[in-house]
Motif scaffolding. Structure first.
Motif, PDB file in Angstrom:
ATOM      1  N   UNK A  84       0.819  -1.220   0.000  1.00 41.26           N
ATOM      2  CA  UNK A  84       0.000   0.000   0.000  1.00 41.26           C
ATOM      3  C   UNK A  84       0.849   1.265   0.000  1.00 41.26           C
ATOM      4  N   UNK A  85       2.033   1.185   0.570  1.00 43.68           N
ATOM      5  CA  UNK A  85       2.908   2.360   0.638  1.00 43.68           C
ATOM      6  C   UNK A  85       3.580   2.664  -0.692  1.00 43.68           C
ATOM      7  N   UNK A  93      -8.331  -4.881 -11.554  1.00 38.09           N
ATOM      8  CA  UNK A  93      -8.363  -4.495 -10.140  1.00 38.09           C
ATOM      9  C   UNK A  93      -9.292  -5.398  -9.337  1.00 38.09           C
ATOM     10  N   UNK A  94     -10.463  -5.670  -9.871  1.00 36.00           N
ATOM     11  CA  UNK A  94     -11.394  -6.559  -9.166  1.00 36.00           C
ATOM     12  C   UNK A  94     -10.812  -7.963  -9.029  1.00 36.00           C
ATOM     13  N   UNK A  95     -10.174  -8.431 -10.089  1.00 33.82           N
ATOM     14  CA  UNK A  95      -9.550  -9.744 -10.022  1.00 33.82           C
ATOM     15  C   UNK A  95      -8.456  -9.825  -8.979  1.00 33.82           C
ATOM     16  N   UNK A  96      -7.664  -8.761  -8.849  1.00 32.37           N
ATOM     17  CA  UNK A  96      -6.585  -8.762  -7.863  1.00 32.37           C
ATOM     18  C   UNK A  96      -7.107  -8.603  -6.443  1.00 32.37           C
ATOM     19  N   UNK A 105       4.964 -12.074 -11.314  1.00 30.56           N
ATOM     20  CA  UNK A 105       6.061 -11.569 -12.146  1.00 30.56           C
ATOM     21  C   UNK A 105       5.604 -10.962 -13.467  1.00 30.56           C
ATOM     22  N   UNK A 106       4.438 -11.331 -13.978  1.00 32.76           N
ATOM     23  CA  UNK A 106       3.978 -10.844 -15.285  1.00 32.76           C
ATOM     24  C   UNK A 106       3.079  -9.615 -15.179  1.00 32.76           C
ATOM     25  N   UNK A 107       2.988  -9.026 -14.011  1.00 34.61           N
ATOM     26  CA  UNK A 107       2.043  -7.919 -13.801  1.00 34.61           C
ATOM     27  C   UNK A 107       2.301  -6.753 -14.738  1.00 34.61           C
ATOM     28  N   UNK A 155      -2.063   1.974  -8.807  1.00 33.86           N
ATOM     29  CA  UNK A 155      -3.394   1.598  -8.322  1.00 33.86           C
ATOM     30  C   UNK A 155      -3.495   0.095  -8.078  1.00 33.86           C
ATOM     31  N   UNK A 156      -2.877  -0.710  -8.945  1.00 35.56           N
ATOM     32  CA  UNK A 156      -2.946  -2.154  -8.767  1.00 35.56           C
ATOM     33  C   UNK A 156      -2.174  -2.592  -7.516  1.00 35.56           C
ATOM     34  N   UNK A 157      -1.041  -1.965  -7.259  1.00 40.09           N
ATOM     35  CA  UNK A 157      -0.291  -2.269  -6.037  1.00 40.09           C
ATOM     36  C   UNK A 157      -1.107  -1.922  -4.800  1.00 40.09           C
ATOM     37  N   UNK A 158      -1.828  -0.809  -4.861  1.00 37.55           N
ATOM     38  CA  UNK A 158      -2.692  -0.423  -3.752  1.00 37.55           C
ATOM     39  C   UNK A 158      -3.796  -1.459  -3.528  1.00 37.55           C
TER      40      UNK A 158
END
Length: 694
Positions: free
Chosen positions: A89-90, A492-495, A595-597, A616-619
């Motif tokens: 999140x950081x 995002x929903x999938x993650x 790894x493929x993100x 945003x995806x990392x968050x």
């Protein structure tokens, strides 16, 4: 403009505010693709070993904390989930700090913060303070170590980035392989408090790694000492060149440029007459303005020296051309003459005119600009190219000379590079293939809001207390308007679902194995098996994604499906051998998911949105990582068995997989194709070739 003083002043300003593309590249560091970069890879590898090794091996500590504090597994799991979730999140905040202070300073500070958090956690009298010190402070420090280690590798490598990044991120699996049995051994020799104290000391090794992350500076031009012989040679060269230019101008300018000029007149006439053919109008299409290039130092002695030819609207354009030609031929004297052709047109408020300058040396005229008397959209006039142009395919919009020089240090900041988070081979990026060399590519993907591109408006603009480099990064990475994109919304929903089940085995597998009668050492080794399988899986996923006609999204989705199935089947693994098989399969599959993100994001959204999407995806992953393990622990409390927890993890993984599979639907793929084609068209367009409104 014919005044000598004004002409000289304009030339001085243009030379002062012009900047060559080569000069702009001097401000932007070019990755060496080797050299000290391999030391950066080594430092990043060690950082990943420590950060992910300690985070993923938390499952060894969970039963110890649960017994010591007599707390439910759901609350104890929050200690480890905060450690891993907070450092994800950081990411956007740490990215802003990296862009402002550099990788070295941020990683150095993060090592101290994480070490202090673990040290304070070793003295925690209750679980709540352990959650605060170990989970929150430790996670924040890990985030300040992890992200600079990834960014620094991407900053030092371009062509070899896939290899360098692959080596660096292998530290995640290696760390899990090392720290799981190490934690078990140290717990047998010491108690958990001394273990945390020792881990605090191990984290301080990241200080050394941080010091290796030295900033990359632009290449400085070597100043050549000019001798007297060099000066004489330069004078001779310029003298010969000037003589050749005068000869070429005398021979060709009068013939070639005048032909081009009158060709434009005829073209404008034909367009206008075709447009007004239905009205049977005789209004001719002489340009409203026709500025002719002559000697800037030559001026008519007085306004009366300029003969004027007044033409009526009914007079044909052929007569106008003949008048201009006859006026030009008649000006062969030593004094400069200026012919002005005015057209009386009642339909226009002002009288357009054509001005022709005849230099004293008899050189024929050449036109600056033609603006036909027709409506917008019928004629496209190319704007004169500026000396400072971004490379073809670039999204840069060059600002003024003073803006660029004032922010020249900003061009070396890592987060202003659009591909800084890309972990694959840049050979597959269209922007790289469209550039002639590496310097041009690096320049094309570097943009500074407000200097080299139009800045976005955001709520972060109100944070005037923050430096510009930090605000720019936060605006880029936390631009939530990207969620309106269907592809990214599905990702995002999938993650959010898949990542909530990702940490379930890392947190509860050791405790489950011990409840099945497996000794603690062998149970801890299960996480080591996941770690080494994860390392092998990252290498295999990278090799597959680098092949031609292989879609990284397909590899990712296949890995997610297998991971979901393995989590559903895990409760059936009641022997140690079957637990080993589960660990191998799960470690291999989740490696591709992680790894493929960046490759998937770049394929779906384009390189220009990679930084925004990655932030945003990392968050999203961080949020899911925080609530996932406590939720599975709560299910364990309700059911009294870890079977339900693994079923929950498999179900969350399955829902996340379905959102990823939705990206293959025809309607979604069509939307993705249109977006990709739009970006390719934009990349192919040269900004300098855009027509100017007439």
């Amino acid at each position: 403009m014919t005044d000598n003083g004004k002409v000289l002043e304009v030339k001085r300003v243009e030379s002062e505010e012009s900047l060559d593309e080569g000069d702009l590249e001097d401000f932007i560091p070019t990755p060496p693709d080797g050299g000290w970069g391999w030391m950066i890879v080594l430092a990043s590898l060690v950082c990943n070993i420590i950060v992910d090794g300690i985070g993923y091996a938390f499952g060894v500590l969970l039963p110890i904390f649960a017994d010591y504090f007599s707390a439910p597994n759901s609350k104890v799991a929050l200690v480890g989930s905060l450690l891993c979730g907070v450092y994800l999140c950081a990411g956007p905040i740490v990215s802003g700090l990296v862009n402002r202070f550099g990788c070295r300073a941020v990683a150095f500070t993060g090592s101290i913060v994480a070490s202090a958090g673990f040290m304070l956690g070793s003295f925690a009298p209750n679980l709540d303070l352990l959650i605060l010190f170990y989970g929150v402070f430790g996670g924040l420090g890990f985030g300040m170590i992890y992200l600079p280690s990834i960014v620094s590798v991407g900053y030092y490598f371009e062509k070899r980035r896939a290899v360098a990044t692959g080596i660096a991120v292998c530290g995640s699996g290696i760390g899990t392989f090392i720290f799981s049995p190490l934690n078990d051994y140290l717990l047998k020799v010491f108690d958990w408090r001394n273990l945390l104290f020792l881990q605090a000391g191990i984290i301080l090794n990241c200080l050394v790694c941080a010091m290796l992350m030295r900033p990359l500076e632009p290449k400085k031009k070597v100043k050549k000492v000019i001798t007297e012989d060099d000066k004489d040679e330069m004078r001779h060269h310029f003298k010969v060149k000037a003589q050749r230019n005068r000869r070429i101008t005398t021979e060709s300018e009068s013939s070639v440029q005048d032909l081009k000029t009158f060709a434009k007149l005829r073209e404008a006439k034909l367009m206008r007459e075709n447009k007004l053919n239905e009205e049977e109008s005789d209004i001719w299409s002489v340009p409203s303005e026709f500025f002719v290039k002559g000697n800037p130092e030559s001026n008519p002695s007085s306004p009366t020296d300029t003969p004027k030819i007044i033409l009526s609207p009914n007079e044909s354009v052929t007569n106008a051309e003949s008048s201009i030609r006859s006026s030009i031929r008649s000006q062969t004297s030593n004094t400069d003459k200026k012919v002005t052709v005015s057209v009386d047109d009642k339909t226009k408020e002002s009288q357009p005119n054509i001005e022709v300058n005849r230099p004293s040396n008899g050189i024929a005229i050449a036109a600056y600009e033609v603006q036909p008397l027709i409506e917008n959209g019928y004629t496209k006039i190319k704007e004169k190219k500026s000396r400072l142009q971004p490379p073809a395919g670039s999204q840069m919009k060059i600002g003024s000379y003073r803006d660029i020089v004032a922010h020249k240090d900003d061009f070396a900041r890592p987060l202003y590079k659009k591909d800084i988070f890309y972990s694959g081979s840049i050979v597959h990026i269209p922007q790289f293939r469209s550039q002639p060399n590496m310097d041009s590519y690096v320049t094309s993907i570097t943009s500074i809001p407000g200097v080299s591109e139009v800045p976005k408006t955001s709520v972060w603009d109100h944070c005037t207390c923050l430096p510009k480099s930090v605000v720019d990064t936060l605006k880029e990475m936390l631009d939530f308007s990207l969620l309106l994109d269907l592809n990214f919304a599905l990702l995002c929903l999938g993650n959010l679902f898949a990542m909530s089940g990702f940490y379930v085995p890392f947190t509860f597998l050791v405790d489950q194995a011990q409840r099945l009668g497996v000794p603690s050492t062998e149970a801890a080794f299960l996480l080591s098996v996941i770690g080494i399988a994860n390392t092998i899986g990252r290498v295999l996923a990278g090799l597959l994604a680098d092949m031609k006609n292989v879609d990284a999204l397909v590899i990712n989705n296949v890995a997610l499906v297998i991971s979901s199935i393995s989590l559903f089947l895990q409760p059936l693994c009641t022997t140690y051998e079957l637990l080993i098989v589960f660990s191998v399969i799960y470690g291999l599959c989740v490696s591709a998911y992680i790894s493929l993100t960046s490759i998937i994001l770049c394929d779906l959204l384009g390189l220009s949105k990679l930084t925004n999407a990655f932030g945003l995806l990392t968050l999203c992953r961080g949020i899911a990582g925080i609530y996932g393990p406590p939720l599975a622990g709560y299910v364990f409390q309700l059911s009294g068995s870890y079977d339900a927890s693994f079923y929950l993890g498999g179900g969350m993984f399955l829902v996340g997989t379905l959102f990823h599979l939705a990206l293959h639907l025809p309607c979604v793929k069509r939307n993705n194709t249109l977006a990709h084609d739009t970006e390719m068209e934009f990349m192919a367009d040269d900004p300098s070739e855009e027509p100017v409104a007439v």
